[in-house]
Design a protein around this motif. Structure first.
Motif, PDB file in Angstrom:
ATOM      1  N   ASN A  35       0.851  -1.186   0.000  1.00 50.46           N
ATOM      2  CA  ASN A  35       0.000   0.000   0.000  1.00 50.46           C
ATOM      3  C   ASN A  35       0.890   1.239   0.000  1.00 50.46           C
ATOM      4  O   ASN A  35       2.068   1.171   0.303  1.00 50.46           O
ATOM      5  N   SER A  36       0.312   2.376  -0.337  1.00 52.37           N
ATOM      6  CA  SER A  36       1.056   3.633  -0.305  1.00 52.37           C
ATOM      7  C   SER A  36       0.306   4.654   0.543  1.00 52.37           C
ATOM      8  O   SER A  36      -0.908   4.552   0.724  1.00 52.37           O
ATOM      9  N   ARG A  46       8.727  -1.465   3.272  1.00 48.04           N
ATOM     10  CA  ARG A  46       8.184  -0.431   2.399  1.00 48.04           C
ATOM     11  C   ARG A  46       6.996   0.267   3.048  1.00 48.04           C
ATOM     12  O   ARG A  46       6.633   1.379   2.661  1.00 48.04           O
ATOM     13  N   LEU A  49       3.550  11.857  -1.817  1.00 48.88           N
ATOM     14  CA  LEU A  49       3.901  10.525  -1.335  1.00 48.88           C
ATOM     15  C   LEU A  49       4.778  10.592  -0.091  1.00 48.88           C
ATOM     16  O   LEU A  49       5.701  11.402  -0.012  1.00 48.88           O
ATOM     17  N   PRO A  68       7.495   8.557   2.041  1.00 51.81           N
ATOM     18  CA  PRO A  68       8.386   7.393   2.030  1.00 51.81           C
ATOM     19  C   PRO A  68       8.430   6.731   3.402  1.00 51.81           C
ATOM     20  O   PRO A  68       8.149   7.356   4.426  1.00 51.81           O
ATOM     21  N   THR A 121      -4.417   3.196  -1.668  1.00 46.25           N
ATOM     22  CA  THR A 121      -3.672   4.397  -1.304  1.00 46.25           C
ATOM     23  C   THR A 121      -4.406   5.105  -0.163  1.00 46.25           C
ATOM     24  O   THR A 121      -5.603   5.332  -0.233  1.00 46.25           O
ATOM     25  N   ASP A 126      -0.572   7.670  -8.392  1.00 46.65           N
ATOM     26  CA  ASP A 126       0.626   6.853  -8.554  1.00 46.65           C
ATOM     27  C   ASP A 126       0.257   5.376  -8.595  1.00 46.65           C
ATOM     28  O   ASP A 126      -0.498   4.893  -7.748  1.00 46.65           O
ATOM     29  N   THR A 170      -0.045   8.959   1.266  1.00 50.51           N
ATOM     30  CA  THR A 170       0.238  10.328   0.836  1.00 50.51           C
ATOM     31  C   THR A 170      -0.275  11.300   1.889  1.00 50.51           C
ATOM     32  O   THR A 170      -1.254  11.019   2.583  1.00 50.51           O
ATOM     33  N   ASN A 204       1.637   2.743  -7.589  1.00 48.80           N
ATOM     34  CA  ASN A 204       2.643   2.110  -6.738  1.00 48.80           C
ATOM     35  C   ASN A 204       2.017   1.335  -5.585  1.00 48.80           C
ATOM     36  O   ASN A 204       2.660   1.105  -4.567  1.00 48.80           O
ATOM     37  N   SER A 205       0.750   0.958  -5.715  1.00 45.14           N
ATOM     38  CA  SER A 205       0.100   0.205  -4.642  1.00 45.14           C
ATOM     39  C   SER A 205      -0.826  -0.842  -5.246  1.00 45.14           C
ATOM     40  O   SER A 205      -1.459  -0.613  -6.276  1.00 45.14           O
TER      41      SER A 205
END
Length: 616
Positions: free
Chosen positions: A141-142, A158, A149, A151, A191, A184, A144, A186-187
């Protein structure tokens, strides 16, 4: 006024006499009710008039005070706002607002998210830390903050530890379970978007102060917490400034008895070994938010949104490992080996996020642009683990298979029986920085007999992550294996029996202060865990949404190119890797939504393919 009992009585009498129908009875009841109500109103009006006439001169002498406007917003308003966001979204979104967060004693963002359907929380010492979306690992998962985003502050995972973010500074939490092209890619799970407070959330001056405390009976400590927020509008409501502070300190402890699954079931629930653990923990969380919004016109807005949060976790763990030579049943004594350990470390996690952006009209286009930076770090200056072993074999056992409790030879708790076997020391610092620039354009138009919304945009992201670890291993044999009795400070307060001597972290540090650690450097661990990682992402998308009545169709080709370079720091181990994958995502989406006034209020039927990707 006619009561309900009297009404029922009239109805029954009419039926028995056969004189009136049901409708006639109801009309009669209504007429009688109106008559009694009219009489009651006339009586009240007469009493009020008489009282006013008697007190007229007194009332005339009283000054008139004009009260200010008071707005009362119920819980339904917060719920309705969250439901509106969910229903009007083109994808699957779940939202929880600040009002709902404040109703419950959630300490951090992870605990506030646990009430959203499809989400679960991973806990550490009873406090929420990581979040799973639809059962998928937090690493996939990401997170924000205000669109930028975040980190991960840790070197080996991650996932973003959401216990770093205090709940008191959050305006809303939005969980996107299916991604849009502008987001993004990236997940896999979803998100999590964290939005901080804004001055335009309120019509004018706003402030709130919260305070509280908790008491832990296990360690007899009281822990305070405090949060305050303020916002106001200036320049005739065009400029808004919001600020918030949050601070909490929690002291607590726990006593555990753990087996780690070391059961021999073939021998009839015989236990091979178990551990007794005592934790003393102090956690502190501080956060601050400063947001500035400028809206010179209704179709133009500029904003600066910042957040800083620091979370420290100071933990001392006493461990007593009991290992039986042969697996034993409850209540049976046998030969036993014993080891005692002390682990003392303090970790500090920092997260900083700043976003500078604008939203405005540009001709017939809607322009949105944002420049963001996010930094996270984890600093562990001293992670010390000392091990003391006993060379004596004891006659011991356990009772209670649900919570094993030590029985047998009491000499197992004598400090003089244990000698220093070794000490492992680690110092680690991890930093992760991400910078991004985003641009989106959108326009509404009519074509092919349908309403169209065209969107396209691009994003550039640059990320750098570094990790520095230095490890030492000190052999107690080099110092004649000193006895545990020289490193103790009383006994451990343990809830499940006598634990024995408490190893003093102060005494361990004093012992280490007289050692030249350079001769005990663990070069392999120190080198292999030092690295620098660079990740460069360039992405663009194009999306058009067709709407006709309640039907909506979106098509959205997009592309993303990622270049990742990883190398050792200071690049002395000769390992460097570079990857440059590119993704093309067509991502068509078909959906049908009922009108807003329909029931249930968030009913929709949607078929999506947000994560279909072709690697080239």
């Amino acid at each position: 006024m006619l009561s309900g009992t009297g009404s029922q009585g009239i109805k029954m009498q009419a039926k028995q006499a056969g004189m009136m129908s049901e409708t006639q009875v109801s009309e009669t009841q209504m007429n009688q009710t109106r008559m009694y109500a009219t009489r009651a109103l006339r009586h009240k009006a007469l009493v009020i008039a008489m009282a006013a006439g008697m007190a007229g001169p007194a009332w005339a002498q009283q000054p008139v005070t004009v009260l200010g406007e008071i707005n009362v917003v119920g819980q339904a308003a917060s719920l309705e706002s969250a439901l509106d966001v969910q229903q009007l979204a083109d994808n699957i979104v779940s939202v929880v607002h600040a009002d709902a967060i404040g109703q419950l004693p959630d300490r951090n963002a992870a605990e506030a998210l646990q009430r959203i359907p499809g989400l679960s929380v991973e806990r550490d010492q009873g406090e929420g830390r990581y979040v799973r979306v639809r059962g998928i690992s937090p690493d996939l998962n990401s997170v924000t903050i205000n669109g930028s985003l975040v980190p991960a502050p840790e070197s080996d995972v991650r996932a973003v530890a959401l216990d770093v973010l205090p709940a008191g500074l959050i305006r809303s939490l939005e969980v996107t379970k299916t991604l849009e092209p502008r987001q993004d890619a990236n997940s896999i799970g979803g998100t999590i978007e964290v939005k901080t407070i804004s001055a335009f959330d309120h019509k004018g001056l706003f402030y709130s102060v919260e305070g509280g405390f908790s008491h832990d009976t296990n360690v007899s400590e009281t822990s305070p917490d405090f949060a305050a927020a303020w916002s106001n509008l200036f320049m005739d409501g065009k400029l808004g400034i919001a600020a918030g502070l949050s601070s909490a300190k929690r002291k607590f402890g726990s006593d555990n008895s753990e087996t780690g699954g070391a059961w021999d079931l073939d021998a009839g629930n015989a236990l091979e070994e178990f551990q007794r653990r005592d934790y003393q923990i102090t956690r502190e969380r501080q956060g601050a938010v400063v947001n500035v919004d400028f809206r010179p016109r209704n179709d133009e807005a500029y904003y600066l949104r910042t957040l800083f949060s620091r979370f420290s976790d100071d933990e001392t763990r006493h461990l007593h490992n009991i290992e039986f030579d042969d697996a034993q049943l409850a209540g049976v004594l046998g030969d036993t080996e014993s080891v005692r350990e002390l682990k003392a470390r303090k970790e500090t996690h920092d997260i900083f996020s700043a976003v500078l952006g604008m939203d405005r009209k540009l001709g017939g286009w809607d322009l949105s642009a944002a420049l963001g930076i996010s930094r996270s770090s984890q600093d562990t200056p001293d992670d010390v683990e000392s091990v003391f072993e006993s060379g004596t074999t004891y006659s011991s056992g356990f009772v209670n298979t649900r919570r094993p409790t030590l029985i047998g030879d009491t000499a197992i708790n004598l400090a003089d029986d244990y000698e220093l076997d070794g000490i492992v020391i680690g110092e680690q610092l991890t930093k992760d920085t991400e910078r991004n620039l985003r641009l989106d354009l959108g326009r509404n138009f009519k074509a092919w007999g349908m309403d169209n919304e065209l969107k396209f945009g691009a994003k550039v992201s640059r990320r750098e992550k570094t990790n520095e670890l230095t490890a030492w291993e000190i052999d107690g044999g080099d110092f004649d294996n000193p006895a545990l009795s020289g490193f103790t400070s009383g006994t451990v307060d343990y809830a499940y029996g006598e634990f024995g001597p408490a190893i003093s972290a102060t005494s361990i540090n004093a012992f280490l202060a007289g050692i030249d650690k350079s001769g005990y450097l663990n070069e392999e661990d120190s080198r292999i865990n030092d690295f620098i990682m660079h990740e460069d992402i360039n992405a663009a998308y194009l999306q058009n949404t067709f709407s006709s009545g309640s039907a909506t169709m979106s098509t959205s080709p997009s592309s993303r190119r990622t270049a990742t370079t990883t190398g050792c720091q200071p690049c002395i181990c000769g390992v460097t890797s570079t990857t440059t994958p590119a993704y093309a995502r067509p991502g068509p989406t078909l959906s049908y939504a009922r009108p807003l006034a329909s029931w249930p209020p968030v009913s929709s039927s949607m078929a999506t393919r947000p994560s279909s990707a072709t690697r080239t």
